[in-house]
Write an enzyme that holds these catalytic residues in place. Structure first.
Site, PDB file in Angstrom:
ATOM      1  N   ARG A  51       0.788  -1.070   0.042  1.00 31.33           N
ATOM      2  CA  ARG A  51       0.364  -0.145   0.109  1.00 31.33           C
ATOM      3  C   ARG A  51       0.602   1.521   0.157  1.00 31.33           C
ATOM      4  O   ARG A  51       0.873   1.823  -1.138  1.00 31.33           O
ATOM      5  CB  ARG A  51      -0.293   0.097   1.218  1.00 31.33           C
ATOM      6  CG  ARG A  51      -2.048  -0.466   0.800  1.00 31.33           C
ATOM      7  CD  ARG A  51      -2.733  -1.239   2.571  1.00 31.33           C
ATOM      8  NE  ARG A  51      -1.598  -2.286   2.645  1.00 31.33           N
ATOM      9  CZ  ARG A  51      -1.240  -3.337   2.703  1.00 31.33           C
ATOM     10  NH1 ARG A  51      -3.130  -3.622   1.660  1.00 31.33           N
ATOM     11  NH2 ARG A  51      -0.656  -4.362   3.206  1.00 31.33           N
ATOM     12  N   THR A  52       1.477   1.581   0.902  1.00 29.59           N
ATOM     13  CA  THR A  52       2.545   3.150   0.733  1.00 29.59           C
ATOM     14  C   THR A  52       3.210   2.947  -0.340  1.00 29.59           C
ATOM     15  O   THR A  52       3.141   3.858  -0.543  1.00 29.59           O
ATOM     16  CB  THR A  52       3.726   2.074   2.085  1.00 29.59           C
ATOM     17  OG1 THR A  52       2.106   2.001   3.223  1.00 29.59           O
ATOM     18  CG2 THR A  52       3.759   3.734   2.405  1.00 29.59           C
ATOM     19  N   LYS A  80      25.593  -3.448   0.140  1.00 26.67           N
ATOM     20  CA  LYS A  80      26.771  -3.318   0.347  1.00 26.67           C
ATOM     21  C   LYS A  80      27.852  -2.651   0.550  1.00 26.67           C
ATOM     22  O   LYS A  80      29.146  -2.607   1.119  1.00 26.67           O
ATOM     23  CB  LYS A  80      27.081  -2.295  -1.693  1.00 26.67           C
ATOM     24  CG  LYS A  80      26.690  -3.341  -2.489  1.00 26.67           C
ATOM     25  CD  LYS A  80      27.271  -2.480  -3.706  1.00 26.67           C
ATOM     26  CE  LYS A  80      26.444  -2.604  -4.748  1.00 26.67           C
ATOM     27  NZ  LYS A  80      27.166  -1.432  -6.129  1.00 26.67           N
ATOM     28  N   ARG A 101      11.009   4.326   4.084  1.00 27.89           N
ATOM     29  CA  ARG A 101      10.519   2.359   4.869  1.00 27.89           C
ATOM     30  C   ARG A 101      11.492   2.031   5.160  1.00 27.89           C
ATOM     31  O   ARG A 101      12.005   2.141   3.494  1.00 27.89           O
ATOM     32  CB  ARG A 101       9.480   1.734   4.447  1.00 27.89           C
ATOM     33  CG  ARG A 101       9.433  -0.021   5.001  1.00 27.89           C
ATOM     34  CD  ARG A 101       8.140   0.284   5.024  1.00 27.89           C
ATOM     35  NE  ARG A 101       6.857   1.226   4.943  1.00 27.89           N
ATOM     36  CZ  ARG A 101       5.502   0.441   5.103  1.00 27.89           C
ATOM     37  NH1 ARG A 101       5.751  -1.264   4.921  1.00 27.89           N
ATOM     38  NH2 ARG A 101       4.695   0.944   5.329  1.00 27.89           N
ATOM     39  N   HIS A 129       4.340   5.815  11.564  1.00 35.09           N
ATOM     40  CA  HIS A 129       4.183   5.455  10.336  1.00 35.09           C
ATOM     41  C   HIS A 129       3.018   6.843   9.924  1.00 35.09           C
ATOM     42  O   HIS A 129       2.042   6.552   9.635  1.00 35.09           O
ATOM     43  CB  HIS A 129       3.389   4.338   9.873  1.00 35.09           C
ATOM     44  CG  HIS A 129       3.010   4.065   8.788  1.00 35.09           C
ATOM     45  ND1 HIS A 129       2.957   4.710   7.506  1.00 35.09           N
ATOM     46  CD2 HIS A 129       2.610   2.914   7.743  1.00 35.09           C
ATOM     47  CE1 HIS A 129       3.043   4.047   5.725  1.00 35.09           C
ATOM     48  NE2 HIS A 129       3.088   3.368   6.738  1.00 35.09           N
TER      49      HIS A 129
HETATM   50  N1   CP Z   1      -0.723  -0.041   5.720  1.00 33.67           N
HETATM   51  C1   CP Z   1       1.063  -0.218   5.707  1.00 33.67           C
HETATM   52  O1   CP Z   1       1.531   0.669   5.854  1.00 33.67           O
HETATM   53  O2   CP Z   1       0.804  -0.696   4.504  1.00 33.67           O
HETATM   54  P1   CP Z   1       2.382  -1.749   3.266  1.00 33.67           P
HETATM   55  O3   CP Z   1       3.121  -2.432   4.425  1.00 33.67           O
HETATM   56  O4   CP Z   1       1.407  -2.899   2.629  1.00 33.67           O
HETATM   57  O5   CP Z   1       2.695  -0.189   2.542  1.00 33.67           O
END
Ligand code: CP
Length: 307
Positions: A51-52, A80, A101, A129
């Site tokens: 999703r993100t 590396k 992320r 998040h």
């Molecule tokens: N909700 C969320 O962060 O989903 P993903 O891990 O798929 O990005």
């Protein structure tokens, strides 16, 4: 350079403005279709995501911009030994804005302090998040029409669930919020969130292992997955993973207008039999995430003078 590492980096007024922009994007998509023409978003994902990453990328395309992407640590020079600080300096040469992320808590700070373009934390370990919280807030706004006077139940892995930590922080700035923390003893909300947010701001909360006990009071039920990737041993994960499975039976005493949220991915914690219940909001939440990420990209690029 303005970056969003934590949801508290955005004021309540800024959140209101982002919701207004997202709502306008939903109503008038053509108005925004070329606003980021010629600009590039870099998505750096050192941890898996559906999703993100994809919603950030869809967001930039729908704003008329382009995307360069690193979908895994293994496919980058991080494998590396390249540091996050060096990666930030390098990617700043290629992109106008970066979403990252990373499995390590605090990596988003390192990125922000070394990049010369705006950066967005797309999840850092078990910490926070913020853009999932933007998706959650737009969903609450569209379902409930308010952020004040809500009783919100968080259920599942409250220890490692970074989306829970961010949403509790966001809600702590509104009036009349009551929180129910529903988890096994081993997966309770970290004490730093309890002390620094709930207790410091005098937010009433209960802690329980029993979901049915608190269900009748809830306006919002925020279900979460047990975060397998953050466990030190598989045995503990297997013992705890099915602690809560939301079924139609368990909703018998819930409010008619309960909103059921989940950041997804879902493993087993919400029965698919609930998907057609009008109270299930988790797929709307996914779409809302794209609109809020569009609004955030626009805001940060405007503030940087890039558009
Ligand atoms: N909700 C969320 O962060 O989903 P993903 O891990 O798929 O990005």
């Amino acid at each position: 350079m303005r970056s969003v590492i934590d949801i508290l980096d955005l004021s309540v007024e800024e959140l209101d403005q982002l919701i207004k922009t997202a709502t306008d994007i939903i109503d008038n998509p053509a108005k925004y279709a070329h606003v980021c023409a010629g600009k590039k978003l870099a998505t750096l994902f050192f941890e898996p995501s559906t999703r993100t990453r994809m919603s950030f990328e869809a967001a930039m395309y729908e704003l008329g911009g382009n995307v360069i992407s690193m979908a895994s640590a293994a496919s980058s020079s991080a494998s590396k030994g390249e540091s996050v600080a060096d990666t930030a300096k390098v990617i700043s040469c290629y992109a106008d804005i970066i979403a990252m992320r990373h499995p390590k808590e605090g990596a988003a700070y390192v990125l922000a302090h070394n990049a010369t373009v705006p950066t967005i934390n797309a999840g850092d370990g078990g910490h926070c998040h913020p853009t999932q919280t933007l998706a959650d807030l737009l969903t609450i706004h569209r379902e409930k029409g308010r952020f004040n006077n809500l009783t919100v139940g968080f259920c599942g892995d409250l220890k490692f669930g970074r989306t829970v930590h961010s949403l509790i922080n966001a809600l702590s700035r509104y009036e009349g919020i009551n929180i129910a923390l529903i988890s096994p003893d081993e997966l309770k909300l970290p004490s730093y969130v309890k002390k620094d947010v709930l207790q410091k701001k005098d937010i009433p909360y209960v802690q329980t292992t029993n979901l049915e006990e608190v269900m009748p009071a809830l306006d919002i039920l925020y279900m979460t997955r047990v975060q397998r990737e953050r466990f030190f041993n598989e045995e503990d994960y297997l013992r705890l993973k099915d602690s809560y499975i939301l079924t139609p039976e368990k909703l018998k005493n819930a409010k008619e207008d309960l909103a059921i949220l989940h950041p997804l991915p879902r493993v087993n914690e919400i029965s698919v039999a609930i998907d057609d219940d009008p109270r299930a909001c988790y797929f709307k939440q996914v779409l809302n995430g794209k609109y809020m990420r569009m609004a955030l990209i626009l805001k940060l690029l405007k503030e940087a003078g890039t558009i």
